[in-house]
Scaffold this motif. Structure first.
Motif, short mmCIF file in Angstrom:
data_model
loop_
_atom_site.label_atom_id
_atom_site.label_comp_id
_atom_site.label_asym_id
_atom_site.label_seq_id
_atom_site.Cartn_x
_atom_site.Cartn_y
_atom_site.Cartn_z
N THR A 179 9.72 5.01 5.34
CA THR A 179 9.00 6.15 5.71
C THR A 179 9.79 7.51 5.34
O THR A 179 11.31 7.32 5.38
N ARG A 180 9.28 8.28 4.78
CA ARG A 180 9.92 9.46 4.10
C ARG A 180 9.27 10.85 4.66
O ARG A 180 7.95 10.85 4.54
N VAL A 181 10.05 11.62 5.06
CA VAL A 181 9.28 13.19 5.27
C VAL A 181 10.03 14.28 4.19
O VAL A 181 11.20 14.19 3.81
N GLU B 159 0.85 -1.24 -0.05
CA GLU B 159 -0.11 0.16 -0.07
C GLU B 159 0.83 1.25 -0.07
O GLU B 159 2.14 1.18 0.33
N LYS B 160 0.31 2.20 -0.39
CA LYS B 160 0.71 3.70 -0.30
C LYS B 160 0.30 4.87 0.32
O LYS B 160 -1.11 4.73 0.19
N THR C 96 6.68 9.35 13.03
CA THR C 96 7.83 8.89 12.46
C THR C 96 8.67 8.12 13.44
O THR C 96 9.39 7.35 13.02
N GLU C 97 8.83 8.42 14.47
CA GLU C 97 9.77 8.33 15.40
C GLU C 97 9.99 6.68 15.57
O GLU C 97 11.21 6.52 15.74
N HIS C 98 9.24 5.82 15.42
CA HIS C 98 9.40 4.37 15.52
C HIS C 98 9.11 3.73 14.29
O HIS C 98 9.40 2.44 14.38
N LEU C 99 9.00 4.28 13.15
CA LEU C 99 8.61 3.69 12.02
C LEU C 99 10.07 3.41 11.29
O LEU C 99 10.95 4.21 11.36
N GLU D 20 5.26 2.41 0.96
CA GLU D 20 5.94 3.58 1.56
C GLU D 20 4.76 4.44 2.38
O GLU D 20 3.71 4.66 1.94
N PHE D 21 5.24 4.99 3.58
CA PHE D 21 4.61 5.98 4.22
C PHE D 21 5.29 7.55 4.14
O PHE D 21 6.17 7.42 4.74
N VAL D 22 4.63 8.17 3.36
CA VAL D 22 5.28 9.59 2.99
C VAL D 22 4.51 10.61 3.69
O VAL D 22 3.24 10.88 3.63
N LEU D 23 5.34 11.71 4.19
CA LEU D 23 4.72 12.72 4.95
C LEU D 23 5.09 14.12 4.47
O LEU D 23 6.35 14.28 4.18
#
Length: 261
Positions: free
Chosen positions: A68-70, A38-39, A60-63, A98-101
């Motif tokens: 994970t991208r900021v 998933e995205k 994002t601290e524990h990912l 990916e989990f992007v913020l």
């Protein structure tokens, strides 16, 4: 704030306990995201000193840093200014797993660029005509897209900006645009209201986060993200966000003062 006999803030202990539990849920979410390709894209907007950095840090601290991208882009280059407006963000969109913020996003055009005169009226008009179709394409491609606006009061912004100037560890946050932000409060309010009016839609709605209390803002933002996604092992019992802290945008909130005037 009252402290107990040991000099500890009981609310701080409660906050840390809840945050820790929510971060465990975020790890579960990420495991599910990776397992199912998933995205996720979370856009975090708000005035200067609204608490965007702190909220994103807790998410994002524990990912896993690999998935994970900021993304916090600086001002556009001369080349960027001649390219399709959305082009420089496209390269940072999430791929599978990916989990992007986005710490600010293409909505700079409706906020900073409009208020500071960095874009023309025609450029702003084109942005409003194209941003929702662009977001719809992203959603149809399989991206889970969430848009959050961290809303603070004028007094709270003044207090935080003063702290920024005093704190030697926060000097990097100060920029010429930040220093103008307080003076242009009303202009930013008007730009924000126009942005909501033009870019809130059933497919990609705006959620407002009342952010004068940073701790409440953080835990309720995380809770809302978790609530809106399905994942294995979800503990729904603890995922109750406060509807007075996080809520969907409604035009009436501009008139009744629920959103900072």
């Amino acid at each position: 704030m009252a402290k107990n006999d040991h000099g500890k803030d009981p609310d701080l202990g409660s906050y840390r306990k809840r945050l820790h539990a929510l971060q465990i849920e975020l790890v579960k979410l990420q495991s599910h995201t990776i397992a199912h390709d998933e995205k996720i894209l979370v856009i975090v907007e708000g005035r200067d000193a609204a608490g965007k950095d702190g909220a994103i840090k807790r998410i994002t601290e524990h990912l896993s840093p690999r998935e994970t991208r900021v993304v916090a882009l600086g001002k556009p280059s001369d080349r960027d200014k001649t390219a399709w407006y959305f082009q420089r963000w496209v390269a940072h969109l999430p791929a599978a797993d990916e989990f992007v913020l986005f710490n600010r996003s293409w909505y700079n055009r409706a906020g900073v660029e409009k208020v500071m005169g960095f874009c023309t009226d025609d450029q702003l008009r084109e942005f409003y005509e194209t941003v929702l179709p662009f977001e719809q394409m992203l959603i149809r491609s399989g991206i889970h897209l969430f848009k959050y606006y961290l809303d603070i009061s004028r007094d709270e912004q003044k207090k935080r900006m003063k702290e920024r100037r005093r704190n030697p560890l926060k000097q990097w946050k100060i920029s010429p645009i930040d220093q103008v932000a307080e003076k242009k409060w009303k202009e930013y309010s008007a730009a924000r209201n126009d942005m909501f009016t033009h870019t809130h839609s059933p497919l990609s709605p705006w959620s407002i986060v009342k952010a004068d209390d940073k701790k409440l803002a953080r835990v309720n933002l995380i809770t809302d993200i978790l609530n809106r996604l399905e994942y294995d092992g979800k503990d729904a019992r603890m995922l109750l966000s406060d509807p007075q802290i996080v809520f969907g945008f409604d035009p009436a909130y501009v008139e009744n003062g629920l959103i900072a005037p």
